[in-house]
Design a protein around this motif. Structure first.
Motif: not given
Ligand code: ZN
Length: 393
Positions: A333-360
């Motif tokens: 639980l703690q490490t999953t939350k840390q990963f998610m916070m790293d995403v929100l803080l910009g410490k993790e960077h997008p690896q891939n972008r796709t569009k599906r049914d008009g949604v990015d």
């Protein structure tokens, strides 16, 4: 199409310690498990290395590479490396996790989801509590090559159960809990709904209402028929009961975030937490458009509080809808939350972008790959606003 959902989370008080009760049997089980884990891990790794597992079309584990690297605890489950011969033709494999509970993995499904299901035997209630129904073995059953989920439970011998089916001859009644309504967890529900209670979270009743289920289950997107069933919706912390009203030893927790209807089951006696698709390791945690990362963070905090309030927090194990089972709950639980916070803080960077049914959609992947996230990009922006721009007035 995202249905607007409330972002509030109902009160979720941690369970107070209960020092007056004796739990020696449970502690013994956990202690025995730890010893068994160590011993069988050594033996299990040796078996894997020396014999490279059984060969042929019937694989013995759903994903040996992943399990070897990430689920060593699960490999320690007695018999995990030795599936019964009559399981090999089935779409399912079953592994004993505790004295009462088995993991059932749908190793062959039409969608490549390989969902995890959990089966708890409650003899006093004459009941099997089933968490999720996977894809139901629909592919194999339609081919006529293997039994569906219910037939598997009632007719296929499981080595970890002494070679007997988990519900031999269908003598036990069922209660089916659905961790959430996505297709890979509900496609087998009709096999049980005709004679068994089906329970879901009451957190967002409209989300699982009949008229919205084709969209929210993703069945519509896949072009498949949506299962029909009449659920009973349970409140937060409500005990799960058998069809005759006897307690089954677990309570339901409303855990919105991944989806509004996401639920968890808490088995206090066995110190086991079952969280569906709220999180798992080694595959992307996939949020649909109806997901909410701010709400998900609240859920993670509340599950963490629940575990910390357990008798022995370090012994609580977490079990997920894919890939992850029998892992230390607090750490995951703690490490999953840390990963998610790293995403929100910009410490993790997008690896891939796709569009599906008009949604990015955007994907983030932690170095090493333990945690990854795939979600509509809009959810990231919404979560950043909610987490970092909250008014303090
Ligand atoms: Zn799933």
């Amino acid at each position: 199409m995202t249905k607007a959902k409330g972002t509030c989370v109902k009160p979720y008080p941690p369970r107070p310690p209960d020092p007056g009760q004796e739990h020696n049997s449970n502690l013994d089980i956990r202690a025995m498990l730890s010893l068994a884990e160590f011993f069988v891990w050594i033996v299990g790794v040796g078996v894997v290395v020396c014999y490279n597992l059984p060969v042929g079309g019937a694989t013995s584990l759903p994903d040996p590479d992943a399990w070897a690297s990430s689920n060593l605890d699960l490999e320690a489950a007695p018999g995990a490396l030795r599936p019964a011969a009559d399981e090999k033709r089935s779409a399912f494999r079953a592994y004993r996790l505790t004295a009462s509970t088995f993991l059932v993995v749908e190793v062959h499904d039409a969608y490549g989801e390989r969902p995890f299901m959990y089966v708890k035997h409650v003899p006093d209630a004459g009941t099997l509590l089933l968490l999720d129904t996977g894809c139901g073995g629909a592919q194999a059953a339609a081919d006529g090559t293997a039994p569906g989920l219910r037939a598997f439970l009632e007719t296929v011998g499981v080595e970890d159960n002494g070679g007997r089916p988990l519900n031999e001859g269908g003598r036990l009644r069922y209660v089916v809990a659905l961790s959430h309504c996505h297709y890979d967890h509900i496609l087998g529900v009709e096999q049980f709904a005709r004679d068994s209670p089906v329970i879901q979270s009451a957190y967002a009743p409209s989300f699982v209402a009949r008229e919205y289920l084709p969209a929210h289950s993703l069945c519509e997107r896949l072009g498949i028929r949506t299962p029909t069933y009449m659920p009973t919706l349970l409140k937060h912390r409500q005990p799960v009961l058998s069809a005759s009203g006897q307690p089954l030893g677990v309570i339901l927790l409303q855990t919105p975030g991944h989806t509004p209807d996401e639920l968890a089951l808490w088995d206090e006696e066995e110190q086991m937490l079952y969280v569906g698709d709220t999180l798992y390791e080694w595959e992307p945690i996939i949020f649909p458009e109806a997901g909410n990362i701010r709400t998900w963070l609240n859920t993670i905090d509340k599950l963490t509080a629940l575990v910390k309030a357990a008798r022995r927090p370090e012994l609580v194990l977490i079990n997920c809808g894919h890939r992850t089972a029998m892992r230390p709950a607090l750490e995951v639980l703690q490490t999953t939350k840390q990963f998610m916070m790293d995403v929100l803080l910009g410490k993790e960077h997008p690896q891939n972008r796709t569009k599906r049914d008009g949604v990015d959609f955007v994907e983030y992947r932690q170095q090493g790959g333990r945690y990854s996230l795939r979600c509509p990009e809009s959810l990231i922006g919404q979560a950043r606003l909610a987490v970092f721009c909250t008014s303090t007035t």
